[in-house]
Design a protein around this motif. Structure first.
Motif, short mmCIF file in Angstrom:
data_model
loop_
_atom_site.label_atom_id
_atom_site.label_comp_id
_atom_site.label_asym_id
_atom_site.label_seq_id
_atom_site.Cartn_x
_atom_site.Cartn_y
_atom_site.Cartn_z
N THR B 202 42.42 -94.01 -14.54
CA THR B 202 43.35 -93.91 -15.54
C THR B 202 44.12 -95.42 -15.63
O THR B 202 45.37 -95.24 -15.98
N ASP B 203 43.42 -96.60 -15.20
CA ASP B 203 43.95 -97.61 -15.64
C ASP B 203 44.10 -98.05 -17.04
O ASP B 203 43.02 -98.52 -17.39
N VAL B 204 45.03 -97.88 -17.60
CA VAL B 204 45.05 -98.09 -19.15
C VAL B 204 45.39 -99.56 -19.39
O VAL B 204 45.73 -99.84 -20.45
N SER B 205 45.42 -100.44 -18.52
CA SER B 205 45.63 -101.77 -18.63
C SER B 205 44.46 -102.40 -19.24
O SER B 205 44.23 -103.62 -19.71
N ILE B 206 43.23 -102.05 -18.88
CA ILE B 206 41.90 -102.60 -19.35
C ILE B 206 40.91 -101.49 -19.89
O ILE B 206 41.19 -100.29 -19.27
N CYS B 207 39.95 -102.12 -20.55
CA CYS B 207 39.16 -101.08 -21.18
C CYS B 207 37.78 -101.51 -20.21
O CYS B 207 37.45 -102.54 -19.89
N ARG B 208 37.21 -100.08 -19.66
CA ARG B 208 35.95 -100.41 -18.89
C ARG B 208 34.66 -99.76 -19.21
O ARG B 208 34.86 -98.73 -19.82
N THR B 209 33.69 -100.33 -18.68
CA THR B 209 32.38 -99.45 -18.92
C THR B 209 31.74 -98.68 -18.00
O THR B 209 31.21 -98.04 -17.80
N MET B 306 40.47 -83.10 -16.59
CA MET B 306 41.80 -82.60 -17.05
C MET B 306 42.74 -83.61 -16.24
O MET B 306 43.65 -84.16 -16.90
N GLN B 307 42.69 -83.70 -15.06
CA GLN B 307 43.60 -84.66 -14.31
C GLN B 307 43.76 -86.14 -14.92
O GLN B 307 44.68 -86.63 -15.13
N THR B 308 42.37 -86.51 -15.36
CA THR B 308 42.29 -87.98 -15.77
C THR B 308 43.03 -87.94 -17.22
O THR B 308 44.00 -88.94 -17.48
N ARG B 309 42.80 -86.82 -17.81
CA ARG B 309 43.41 -87.06 -19.26
C ARG B 309 45.03 -86.97 -19.17
O ARG B 309 45.77 -87.37 -19.93
N LEU B 310 45.28 -85.71 -18.20
CA LEU B 310 47.00 -85.79 -18.09
C LEU B 310 47.56 -87.17 -17.65
O LEU B 310 48.58 -87.57 -18.30
N VAL B 311 46.90 -87.84 -16.67
CA VAL B 311 47.51 -88.81 -16.31
C VAL B 311 47.41 -90.11 -17.13
O VAL B 311 48.33 -90.90 -17.41
N THR B 312 46.46 -90.25 -17.78
CA THR B 312 45.97 -91.21 -18.85
C THR B 312 47.40 -91.01 -19.70
O THR B 312 47.93 -92.07 -20.32
N ILE B 313 47.75 -89.83 -20.41
CA ILE B 313 48.52 -89.79 -21.48
C ILE B 313 49.93 -90.20 -20.87
O ILE B 313 50.80 -91.08 -21.64
N THR B 314 50.39 -89.82 -19.74
CA THR B 314 51.58 -90.42 -19.08
C THR B 314 51.64 -91.74 -18.82
O THR B 314 52.51 -92.42 -18.83
N ASN B 315 50.61 -92.45 -18.30
CA ASN B 315 50.30 -93.98 -18.24
C ASN B 315 50.51 -94.66 -19.48
O ASN B 315 51.09 -95.79 -19.39
N LEU B 316 49.83 -94.20 -20.74
CA LEU B 316 50.11 -94.72 -21.89
C LEU B 316 51.49 -94.52 -22.39
O LEU B 316 52.16 -95.81 -22.79
N LEU B 317 52.28 -93.52 -22.32
CA LEU B 317 53.62 -93.33 -22.65
C LEU B 317 54.62 -94.22 -21.56
O LEU B 317 55.33 -95.06 -22.16
#
Lengths: 103, 351
Positions: B202-209, B306-317
């Motif tokens: 869930t590192d939203v600071s970078i885009c990765r492949t 699901m865990q990734t999705r939830l954590v990603t949202i809070t990281n983005l916020l």
């Protein structure tokens, strides 16, 4: 003569240890050893720095011989001899003491 | 791995770096436990550093370890490594229950002491806490303890991966909602102390492949000289129908199968079918190629997703400084569940 026979001990063992006021710091390419009381500073590089690091972790002489020998593609006897030279130099510089004399 | 094999591997690696005119070498040790073969580590670090020095090249050493070694070794590690990833799940009761020693003796005091030593050295300390169902509610307590005791660069919270052994020990992955809530609260504490909070997908600071070495041209060398793209055991990727054996170290060179290499690059660069409508794919890159089957139908998520999705949202916020909104959203279980299961994140497809 093979390596095993070359490594046979011909002189009595000596237990060396660092002096009480000895510190060392590791930089990218060298290790700086400082004996505060005697005001001695030694900059170790290459094999000497590697050996200092290995000994500071408590590696045995035979482990150090094996590592140095592999590092430099040299026979064990040659590695052992090089290690002894470093130890003697450090002892002469006052970084190491003969444990039997300070007990 | 024998010392001659280590030497061959390092020589072959530097040959590639020379060909590529690279200015930096990267060597990572992981296992199993690298310090079960300590001489390999002691030798490799000195030998590779020497080769880098000869070329005026930067070299970066990283080790992933359980920290069970002497204090003298810890000091050496702190001096010779750039980054140390240490498995420390939390205070004594957590560590001892999740990582008991084979001989039954307590190992926490050793690991704790070594974490202190490494923490005070020049290496970056990254603490990795494995979170189970039992410890999910204690993530904030673990965080507070870490902040109090150590000075890590980052703290990485990862869920227990269920295996036969972990199940036998009563360790199961945490629920996605609980984990997301606790992670967010802990991340705020860590970030306030200048410590990065890490959750690998869930590192939203970078885009990765890719989130792992697979597809990054990493060469993972086993003691027998096998060269793989993945650090998981061969059986794991073979069972998943994947070919990650790149080749072998032969006569001081990497003998690489180009077809396999190209296949792995394609695999890492392609979207997994189930991910195409998920916004997280830019950051989780579909997760682990072996453990996460991305061939489910579109929009069907497992607990890890699901865990990734939830954590990603809070990281983005959090990144948008919307901490209050994140906290509020995390109290709304229905909203969380709705988002976790939402089959498409395309705005045009949202209800």
């Amino acid at each position: 003569m093979n390596d095993e026979s070359q490594l046979r001990q011909t002189t009595p063992s000596v237990r060396l240890h660092t002096t009480r006021n000895l510190y060392w710091v590791r930089d990218a390419n060298f290790t700086l050893v400082i004996e505060e009381e005697k005001d001695v500073t030694k900059r170790l590089e290459g094999d000497a720095a590697a050996l200092w690091g290995w000994l500071s972790m408590g590696l045995s002489l035979s482990q150090c011989v094996r590592l140095l020998s592999a590092m430099n593609n040299m026979p064990s006897a040659e590695a052992a001899s090089e290690i002894n030279q470093h130890l003697r130099a450090w002892q002469e510089a006052g970084l190491l003491e003969d444990g039997s004399q300070t007990q | 791995m024998s010392l001659p094999m280590v030497k061959q591997v390092i020589d072959a690696y530097f040959e590639i770096l020379d060909e590529e005119k690279s200015e930096r070498a990267d060597i990572q040790f992981f296992g199993g436990e690298p310090f079960y073969s300590p001489e390999v580590v002691y030798f490799s670090v000195v030998y590779a550093r020497r080769k880098a020095e000869e070329r005026a090249m930067d070299i970066h050493f990283e080790v992933t370890t359980n920290g069970i070694f002497s204090a003298d070794v810890a000091a050496w590690v702190a001096d010779h490594f750039d980054a140390v990833i240490l498995s420390l799940d939390g205070p004594m009761d957590i560590q001892e229950s999740q990582r008991p020693a084979r001989n039954g003796k307590p190992v926490f005091p050793i690991v704790y002491n070594n974490a202190k030593i490494i923490s005070s050295g020049s290496a970056d300390l990254i603490l990795r806490s494995c979170i189970s169902q039992k410890t999910a509610r204690r993530i904030m307590e673990i965080t507070a303890w870490i902040v109090e005791e150590f000075h890590p660069k980052a703290v990485c919270f990862e869920s227990v991966h269920p295996t036969g052994q972990s199940k036998k020990a009563g360790l199961f992955p945490p629920g996605p909602v609980e984990f997301a809530r606790q992670f967010h609260a802990s991340a705020r504490i860590l970030e306030a102390h200048g410590i990065a909070a890490v959750h690998s997908t869930t590192d939203v600071s970078i885009c990765r492949t890719t989130i792992c070495p697979v597809g990054r041209n990493a060469l993972i060398i086993s003691p027998d000289g096998a060269v793989d793209a993945c650090y998981l055991p061969e059986k794991a990727w073979r069972d998943a129908g994947l070919e990650f054996r790149l080749g072998k170290v032969r006569a001081g060179k990497f003998d690489i199968n180009e077809n396999v290499l190209q296949g792995i690059r394609r695999l890492a660069n392609g979207d997994k079918p189930s991910c195409v409508n998920c916004l997280c794919r830019y950051h989780c890159a579909g997760g682990c190629h072996v453990r996460q089957n991305g061939n489910r139908s579109i929009g069907r998520y497992d607990n890890t997703c699901m865990q990734t999705r939830l954590v990603t949202i809070t990281n983005l916020l959090r990144r948008l400084n919307e901490n209050d909104l994140a906290t509020e959203w995390l109290t709304d279980e229905a909203a969380m569940a709705r988002f976790a299961c939402q089959s498409s994140d395309h705005i045009s497809e949202m209800a």
